[in-house]
Design a protein around this motif. Structure first.
Motif, PDB file in Angstrom:
ATOM      1  N   LYS A  83      -5.665  10.549 -11.153  1.00 42.57           N
ATOM      2  CA  LYS A  83      -6.557  11.645 -10.787  1.00 42.57           C
ATOM      3  C   LYS A  83      -6.100  12.336  -9.512  1.00 42.57           C
ATOM      4  O   LYS A  83      -6.336  13.527  -9.317  1.00 42.57           O
ATOM      5  N   HIS A  84      -5.427  11.601  -8.637  1.00 40.25           N
ATOM      6  CA  HIS A  84      -5.035  12.171  -7.348  1.00 40.25           C
ATOM      7  C   HIS A  84      -3.511  12.102  -7.174  1.00 40.25           C
ATOM      8  O   HIS A  84      -2.784  12.700  -7.949  1.00 40.25           O
ATOM      9  N   PHE A  85      -3.006  11.345  -6.208  1.00 44.09           N
ATOM     10  CA  PHE A  85      -1.557  11.281  -5.985  1.00 44.09           C
ATOM     11  C   PHE A  85      -1.042   9.890  -6.347  1.00 44.09           C
ATOM     12  O   PHE A  85      -0.076   9.403  -5.779  1.00 44.09           O
ATOM     13  N   ASN A  86      -1.712   9.251  -7.283  1.00 45.35           N
ATOM     14  CA  ASN A  86      -1.436   7.856  -7.577  1.00 45.35           C
ATOM     15  C   ASN A  86      -0.616   7.674  -8.855  1.00 45.35           C
ATOM     16  O   ASN A  86      -1.108   7.891  -9.958  1.00 45.35           O
ATOM     17  N   PRO A  87       0.637   7.251  -8.728  1.00 47.99           N
ATOM     18  CA  PRO A  87       1.492   6.992  -9.897  1.00 47.99           C
ATOM     19  C   PRO A  87       1.315   5.551 -10.373  1.00 47.99           C
ATOM     20  O   PRO A  87       2.247   4.739 -10.329  1.00 47.99           O
ATOM     21  N   CYS A  88       0.123   5.211 -10.837  1.00 45.43           N
ATOM     22  CA  CYS A  88      -0.257   3.807 -11.027  1.00 45.43           C
ATOM     23  C   CYS A  88       0.674   3.040 -11.956  1.00 45.43           C
ATOM     24  O   CYS A  88       1.076   1.911 -11.657  1.00 45.43           O
ATOM     25  N   ILE A  89       0.999   3.619 -13.106  1.00 49.13           N
ATOM     26  CA  ILE A  89       1.821   2.878 -14.072  1.00 49.13           C
ATOM     27  C   ILE A  89       3.213   2.622 -13.497  1.00 49.13           C
ATOM     28  O   ILE A  89       3.721   1.498 -13.536  1.00 49.13           O
ATOM     29  N   ASP A  90       3.833   3.655 -12.931  1.00 49.83           N
ATOM     30  CA  ASP A  90       5.163   3.485 -12.330  1.00 49.83           C
ATOM     31  C   ASP A  90       5.112   2.543 -11.126  1.00 49.83           C
ATOM     32  O   ASP A  90       6.052   1.773 -10.898  1.00 49.83           O
ATOM     33  N   CYS A  91       4.021   2.609 -10.387  1.00 54.04           N
ATOM     34  CA  CYS A  91       3.845   1.742  -9.223  1.00 54.04           C
ATOM     35  C   CYS A  91       3.784   0.279  -9.642  1.00 54.04           C
ATOM     36  O   CYS A  91       4.472  -0.579  -9.072  1.00 54.04           O
ATOM     37  N   HIS A  92       2.966  -0.007 -10.644  1.00 52.71           N
ATOM     38  CA  HIS A  92       2.860  -1.391 -11.116  1.00 52.71           C
ATOM     39  C   HIS A  92       4.186  -1.880 -11.668  1.00 52.71           C
ATOM     40  O   HIS A  92       4.577  -3.036 -11.443  1.00 52.71           O
ATOM     41  N   ALA A  93       4.873  -1.016 -12.396  1.00 53.79           N
ATOM     42  CA  ALA A  93       6.172  -1.409 -12.945  1.00 53.79           C
ATOM     43  C   ALA A  93       7.156  -1.753 -11.827  1.00 53.79           C
ATOM     44  O   ALA A  93       7.917  -2.729 -11.930  1.00 53.79           O
ATOM     45  N   LYS A  94       7.156  -0.962 -10.767  1.00 58.79           N
ATOM     46  CA  LYS A  94       8.039  -1.243  -9.627  1.00 58.79           C
ATOM     47  C   LYS A  94       7.685  -2.581  -8.983  1.00 58.79           C
ATOM     48  O   LYS A  94       8.576  -3.381  -8.650  1.00 58.79           O
ATOM     49  N   GLY A 186     -15.975 -22.043  -5.311  1.00 52.88           N
ATOM     50  CA  GLY A 186     -16.394 -22.094  -3.906  1.00 52.88           C
ATOM     51  C   GLY A 186     -15.676 -21.107  -3.011  1.00 52.88           C
ATOM     52  O   GLY A 186     -15.513 -21.363  -1.806  1.00 52.88           O
ATOM     53  N   LEU A 187     -15.274 -19.990  -3.562  1.00 51.32           N
ATOM     54  CA  LEU A 187     -14.576 -18.991  -2.757  1.00 51.32           C
ATOM     55  C   LEU A 187     -15.543 -18.324  -1.786  1.00 51.32           C
ATOM     56  O   LEU A 187     -16.678 -17.989  -2.144  1.00 51.32           O
ATOM     57  N   LYS A 188     -15.083 -18.091  -0.576  1.00 53.58           N
ATOM     58  CA  LYS A 188     -15.915 -17.490   0.462  1.00 53.58           C
ATOM     59  C   LYS A 188     -15.261 -16.222   1.006  1.00 53.58           C
ATOM     60  O   LYS A 188     -14.041 -16.100   1.054  1.00 53.58           O
ATOM     61  N   ASP A 189     -16.113 -15.290   1.414  1.00 53.01           N
ATOM     62  CA  ASP A 189     -15.676 -14.071   2.121  1.00 53.01           C
ATOM     63  C   ASP A 189     -14.686 -13.243   1.306  1.00 53.01           C
ATOM     64  O   ASP A 189     -13.811 -12.584   1.869  1.00 53.01           O
ATOM     65  N   PHE A 190     -14.834 -13.245  -0.012  1.00 51.30           N
ATOM     66  CA  PHE A 190     -13.974 -12.393  -0.828  1.00 51.30           C
ATOM     67  C   PHE A 190     -14.476 -10.957  -0.759  1.00 51.30           C
ATOM     68  O   PHE A 190     -15.649 -10.697  -0.476  1.00 51.30           O
ATOM     69  N   GLU A 191     -13.576 -10.027  -1.013  1.00 46.70           N
ATOM     70  CA  GLU A 191     -13.904  -8.615  -0.864  1.00 46.70           C
ATOM     71  C   GLU A 191     -14.655  -8.083  -2.077  1.00 46.70           C
ATOM     72  O   GLU A 191     -14.428  -8.515  -3.209  1.00 46.70           O
ATOM     73  N   SER A 192     -15.532  -7.107  -1.829  1.00 46.87           N
ATOM     74  CA  SER A 192     -16.135  -6.374  -2.933  1.00 46.87           C
ATOM     75  C   SER A 192     -15.058  -5.525  -3.584  1.00 46.87           C
ATOM     76  O   SER A 192     -14.111  -5.103  -2.916  1.00 46.87           O
ATOM     77  N   PRO A 193     -15.179  -5.256  -4.880  1.00 48.92           N
ATOM     78  CA  PRO A 193     -14.151  -4.459  -5.547  1.00 48.92           C
ATOM     79  C   PRO A 193     -14.083  -3.057  -4.982  1.00 48.92           C
ATOM     80  O   PRO A 193     -15.086  -2.474  -4.594  1.00 48.92           O
ATOM     81  N   GLY A 194     -12.906  -2.511  -4.943  1.00 49.71           N
ATOM     82  CA  GLY A 194     -12.728  -1.146  -4.439  1.00 49.71           C
ATOM     83  C   GLY A 194     -11.259  -0.815  -4.387  1.00 49.71           C
ATOM     84  O   GLY A 194     -10.403  -1.692  -4.357  1.00 49.71           O
ATOM     85  N   GLY A 195     -10.963   0.470  -4.389  1.00 51.67           N
ATOM     86  CA  GLY A 195      -9.569   0.894  -4.372  1.00 51.67           C
ATOM     87  C   GLY A 195      -8.912   0.609  -3.040  1.00 51.67           C
ATOM     88  O   GLY A 195      -9.390   1.053  -2.003  1.00 51.67           O
ATOM     89  N   GLY A 196      -7.830  -0.157  -3.048  1.00 49.57           N
ATOM     90  CA  GLY A 196      -7.142  -0.458  -1.809  1.00 49.57           C
ATOM     91  C   GLY A 196      -5.964   0.460  -1.559  1.00 49.57           C
ATOM     92  O   GLY A 196      -5.347   0.401  -0.506  1.00 49.57           O
ATOM     93  N   CYS A 197      -5.641   1.324  -2.529  1.00 51.98           N
ATOM     94  CA  CYS A 197      -4.486   2.209  -2.396  1.00 51.98           C
ATOM     95  C   CYS A 197      -4.940   3.585  -1.946  1.00 51.98           C
ATOM     96  O   CYS A 197      -5.769   4.229  -2.597  1.00 51.98           O
ATOM     97  N   LEU A 198      -4.374   4.062  -0.850  1.00 50.90           N
ATOM     98  CA  LEU A 198      -4.758   5.372  -0.319  1.00 50.90           C
ATOM     99  C   LEU A 198      -4.391   6.505  -1.269  1.00 50.90           C
ATOM    100  O   LEU A 198      -5.030   7.563  -1.248  1.00 50.90           O
TER     101      LEU A 198
END
Length: 328
Positions: A83-94, A186-198
């Motif tokens: 949707k923006h400047f994210n080449p997700c498929i190519d990024c994951h492949a790399k 028993g995992l603690k302090d895990f992050e809420s889901p969200g996009g980590g890629c700018l």
């Protein structure tokens, strides 16, 4: 005999942490590789990632691929942008291509990731997941423990290194099963889901597009785009103005010969960056803009330092005058 070893693509999020735990609980050593493209969160997440790895018993490594990413992926993605400047498929492949190299170096037997089938519409539908495998030459090597029972068996499963029945069959955007597993382990302090890629962020994409329209984008330019208000002045100079204490501190740390540092003298004010090739007209306007974000009076003169070269200036009459130059 040495234990079986796997290389994990590790984001620091809950899904990738759980994926590692499912494999580690089968007696397999896991090296968690966080791939640094340069476009991760603006927050320092090392301590968090180390904590998650420690909780499940994985070894954390940070792998820097910024140069390779800019050269091979960012500006010419074979499978296009999201949707923006994210080449997700190519990024994951790399990333999987890099992980495969690490797998060979470490003598590991397979790769794992925390991807969940159907969780992200562009990069985690069934076709996209297969495309990533094909592009990275990882078909059969990459195990996705969170959705494994919904996907074709991998080599690790076929050879009995991993018990497929102990893996998951999660699909879609619901997080209920992930939260159940987090509680179970028993995992603690895990992050809420969200996009980590700018690059998935609309605002960051706007700044990227402006930058590449005026300049060649290099690794050293990444930090410049992460912080501050961004303006494009009439003669073409870029001005970045810190918005708070944290951003001011980050901008102060930037060393980039494309920019000079702009500071107020004698009064509190934002730390700013200005294109080093700015015209005198743009420098004078930059000074006025910076002063407009200070507690100043329109009819008084103040001192602004451009890399220790000082000029006298006064603020604009209002912030409305800044809007025509504002990128974001």
């Amino acid at each position: 005999m040495s234990k079986t070893k796997a290389i994990a693509l590790f984001s620091g999020g809950l899904d990738s942490t759980l994926a590692m735990k499912l494999i580690i609980d089968q007696g397999i050593d896991v090296i968690a590789c966080n791939i640094n493209t340069g476009f991760g969160s603006t927050k320092d997440r090392y301590d968090h990632m180390k904590s998650m790895c420690d909780q499940v018993g994985a070894e954390l490594r940070i792998i820097d691929i910024q140069s390779e990413y800019l050269q091979d992926v960012l500006f010419s993605p074979k499978h296009g942008y999201g949707k923006h400047f994210n080449p997700c498929i190519d990024c994951h492949a790399k990333m999987f291509e890099v992980a495969k190299r690490i797998m060979a170096d470490e003598g590991a037997s397979f790769l794992i990731s925390g991807e969940v089938l159907g969780q992200r519409p562009m990069s985690q539908n069934k076709d996209a997941l297969q495309t990533v495998l094909n592009e990275s030459n990882c078909d059969g090597l990459l195990l996705r423990p969170m959705s494994a029972k919904l996907l074709a068996p991998t080599i690790a499963e076929q050879e009995g290194l991993v018990d497929r029945e102990k893996l998951e069959e999660i699909m879609g955007r619901s997080r209920d099963r992930q939260f159940e597993l987090a509680a179970k382990f028993g995992l603690k302090d895990f992050e809420s889901p969200g996009g980590g890629c700018l690059l998935t962020d609309a605002n960051f994409a706007t700044k990227m597009r402006d930058f590449i329209a005026h300049d060649t984008f290099l690794i050293k330019d990444i930090p410049v785009l992460k912080y501050g208000r961004h303006l494009r002045l009439p003669d073409g100079a870029k001005l970045v103005v810190g918005r708070n204490k944290e951003e001011n501190e980050k901008l102060q740390e930037i060393v980039n010969d494309k920019f000079i540092h702009v500071r107020t003298v004698g009064i509190p004010g934002p730390h700013s960056l200005l294109s080093s090739n700015a015209t005198q007209k743009d420098k004078e306007l930059a000074a006025r803009v910076v002063l407009t974000y200070c507690k100043t009076k329109e009819d008084e003169k103040y001192t602004i330092s451009f890399d220790n070269v000082e000029i006298e200036s006064s603020p604009l009459s209002s912030r409305d005058e800044i809007k025509p130059f504002t990128i974001l």
